[in-house]
Design a protein around this motif. Sequence first.
Motif, PDB file in Angstrom:
ATOM      1  N   THR A  65       0.847  -1.195   0.000  1.00  0.00           N
ATOM      2  CA  THR A  65       0.000   0.000   0.000  1.00  0.00           C
ATOM      3  C   THR A  65       0.883   1.246   0.000  1.00  0.00           C
ATOM      4  OG1 THR A  65      -1.777  -1.146   1.186  1.00  0.00           O
ATOM      5  CG2 THR A  65      -1.783   1.252   1.302  1.00  0.00           C
ATOM      6  N   GLU A  66       0.465   2.255  -0.731  1.00  0.00           N
ATOM      7  CA  GLU A  66       1.201   3.522  -0.802  1.00  0.00           C
ATOM      8  C   GLU A  66       0.363   4.626  -0.166  1.00  0.00           C
ATOM      9  OE1 GLU A  66       3.866   3.952  -4.530  1.00  0.00           O
ATOM     10  OE2 GLU A  66       2.038   2.965  -5.226  1.00  0.00           O
ATOM     11  N   ILE A  67       0.976   5.354   0.775  1.00  0.00           N
ATOM     12  CA  ILE A  67       0.254   6.349   1.560  1.00  0.00           C
ATOM     13  C   ILE A  67       1.010   7.669   1.555  1.00  0.00           C
ATOM     14  CG2 ILE A  67      -0.564   6.939   3.881  1.00  0.00           C
ATOM     15  CD1 ILE A  67      -0.887   3.923   4.383  1.00  0.00           C
ATOM     16  N   ILE A  68       0.284   8.760   1.353  1.00  0.00           N
ATOM     17  CA  ILE A  68       0.875  10.090   1.460  1.00  0.00           C
ATOM     18  C   ILE A  68       0.420  10.722   2.780  1.00  0.00           C
ATOM     19  CG2 ILE A  68      -1.020  11.117   0.075  1.00  0.00           C
ATOM     20  CD1 ILE A  68       1.056  13.246  -0.843  1.00  0.00           C
ATOM     21  N   ASP A  69       1.372  11.276   3.513  1.00  0.00           N
ATOM     22  CA  ASP A  69       1.098  12.003   4.754  1.00  0.00           C
ATOM     23  C   ASP A  69       1.180  13.484   4.409  1.00  0.00           C
ATOM     24  OD1 ASP A  69       1.045  13.229   7.220  1.00  0.00           O
ATOM     25  OD2 ASP A  69       2.610  11.993   8.119  1.00  0.00           O
ATOM     26  N   GLY A  74       6.790  17.192  11.886  1.00  0.00           N
ATOM     27  CA  GLY A  74       7.966  16.438  12.323  1.00  0.00           C
ATOM     28  C   GLY A  74       7.861  14.943  12.107  1.00  0.00           C
ATOM     29  N   GLY A  75       6.790  14.495  11.440  1.00  0.00           N
ATOM     30  CA  GLY A  75       6.695  13.071  11.100  1.00  0.00           C
ATOM     31  C   GLY A  75       5.510  12.329  11.676  1.00  0.00           C
ATOM     32  N   PHE A  76       4.443  13.069  11.978  1.00  0.00           N
ATOM     33  CA  PHE A  76       3.254  12.431  12.547  1.00  0.00           C
ATOM     34  C   PHE A  76       2.034  12.707  11.671  1.00  0.00           C
ATOM     35  CE2 PHE A  76       6.180  13.440  15.980  1.00  0.00           C
ATOM     36  CZ  PHE A  76       6.345  12.203  16.571  1.00  0.00           C
ATOM     37  N   PRO A  77       1.305  11.672  11.310  1.00  0.00           N
ATOM     38  CA  PRO A  77       1.367  10.295  11.796  1.00  0.00           C
ATOM     39  C   PRO A  77       2.341   9.374  11.043  1.00  0.00           C
ATOM     40  CG  PRO A  77      -0.528  10.501  10.366  1.00  0.00           C
ATOM     41  CD  PRO A  77       0.098  11.876  10.458  1.00  0.00           C
ATOM     42  N   HIS A  91       4.937   8.356   1.965  1.00  0.00           N
ATOM     43  CA  HIS A  91       5.529   9.543   1.344  1.00  0.00           C
ATOM     44  C   HIS A  91       5.104  10.740   2.187  1.00  0.00           C
ATOM     45  CE1 HIS A  91       7.483  11.780  -1.795  1.00  0.00           C
ATOM     46  NE2 HIS A  91       6.396  12.470  -2.079  1.00  0.00           N
ATOM     47  N   LEU A  92       6.049  11.326   2.919  1.00  0.00           N
ATOM     48  CA  LEU A  92       5.751  12.410   3.846  1.00  0.00           C
ATOM     49  C   LEU A  92       6.033  13.754   3.182  1.00  0.00           C
ATOM     50  CD1 LEU A  92       5.835   9.904   5.682  1.00  0.00           C
ATOM     51  CD2 LEU A  92       6.833  11.348   7.466  1.00  0.00           C
ATOM     52  N   LYS A  99      11.342  20.890   8.702  1.00  0.00           N
ATOM     53  CA  LYS A  99      10.623  19.803   9.368  1.00  0.00           C
ATOM     54  C   LYS A  99      10.948  18.467   8.697  1.00  0.00           C
ATOM     55  CE  LYS A  99       6.881  22.623  11.184  1.00  0.00           C
ATOM     56  NZ  LYS A  99       5.416  22.878  11.258  1.00  0.00           N
ATOM     57  N   LEU A 100      11.130  18.500   7.398  1.00  0.00           N
ATOM     58  CA  LEU A 100      11.506  17.282   6.672  1.00  0.00           C
ATOM     59  C   LEU A 100      12.926  16.848   7.017  1.00  0.00           C
ATOM     60  CD1 LEU A 100       9.890  17.984   3.197  1.00  0.00           C
ATOM     61  CD2 LEU A 100       9.028  16.504   5.019  1.00  0.00           C
ATOM     62  N   THR A 101      13.772  17.806   7.391  1.00  0.00           N
ATOM     63  CA  THR A 101      15.115  17.449   7.874  1.00  0.00           C
ATOM     64  C   THR A 101      14.997  16.550   9.087  1.00  0.00           C
ATOM     65  OG1 THR A 101      16.082  19.515   7.067  1.00  0.00           O
ATOM     66  CG2 THR A 101      17.267  18.367   8.817  1.00  0.00           C
TER      67      THR A 101
END
Length: 207
Positions: A65-69, A74-77, A91-92, A99-101
């Motif tokens: 499954t492929e999911i985009i956040d 900072g990485g939630f969820p 894929h965030l 924040k991606l750092t």
Amino acid sequence: MDILQKYFADFTEKQIQQFIALQALYEDWNGKINVISRKDISGLYERHVLHSLAIAATVEFRPGTEIIDIGCGGGFPGIPLAIFFPSVQFHLVDSINKKLTVVNEVASAIGLQNITTQHARAESIKDRKFDFAVSRAVAPLKDLWFWSKPLLKKLNKNEIPNGLICLKGGDLAEEISDSTVRPKVSSLEDLFEEDFFQQKYILYVER
């Protein structure tokens, strides 16, 4: 970490170590780049990790499954879900690069292989499709659905149809009315007994 094992009993040893590592990593990064409220960092596992895993408590994503956040911050969820579902691709996306750092460094430190990131606004993504979009209190439901719908694949591979799954809190009546969609709304109080989850909800909009 104990609060996670209160509700989820079948973590592998690797997953346990990955979850345990999050506290020190986020404390360190939060000192450099404020991605979590200072008052919340001590409640990381309840307010951020377990809250994110409410999605895992309600949906079993199949491998591949492929999911985009959307608006991952900072990485939630995304990060907790990527630990929970190691065979699912996440894929965030966030419009704030620093924040991606944090996301990339945390993912690298715990050995997450199923996360990619993109510095962008969701509405600017034209070349990729996903099975689901997830988000946590980023924008009104109307906007989340407007951004998500064009990114969703038509072909379903999970038990529930592709769609948007988002975590929200408070009185949502007006927001849902404004959205022109009819989400399935589930209360997190039914999943978790801690006071923090009162008036917290998970919304699912089918594509």
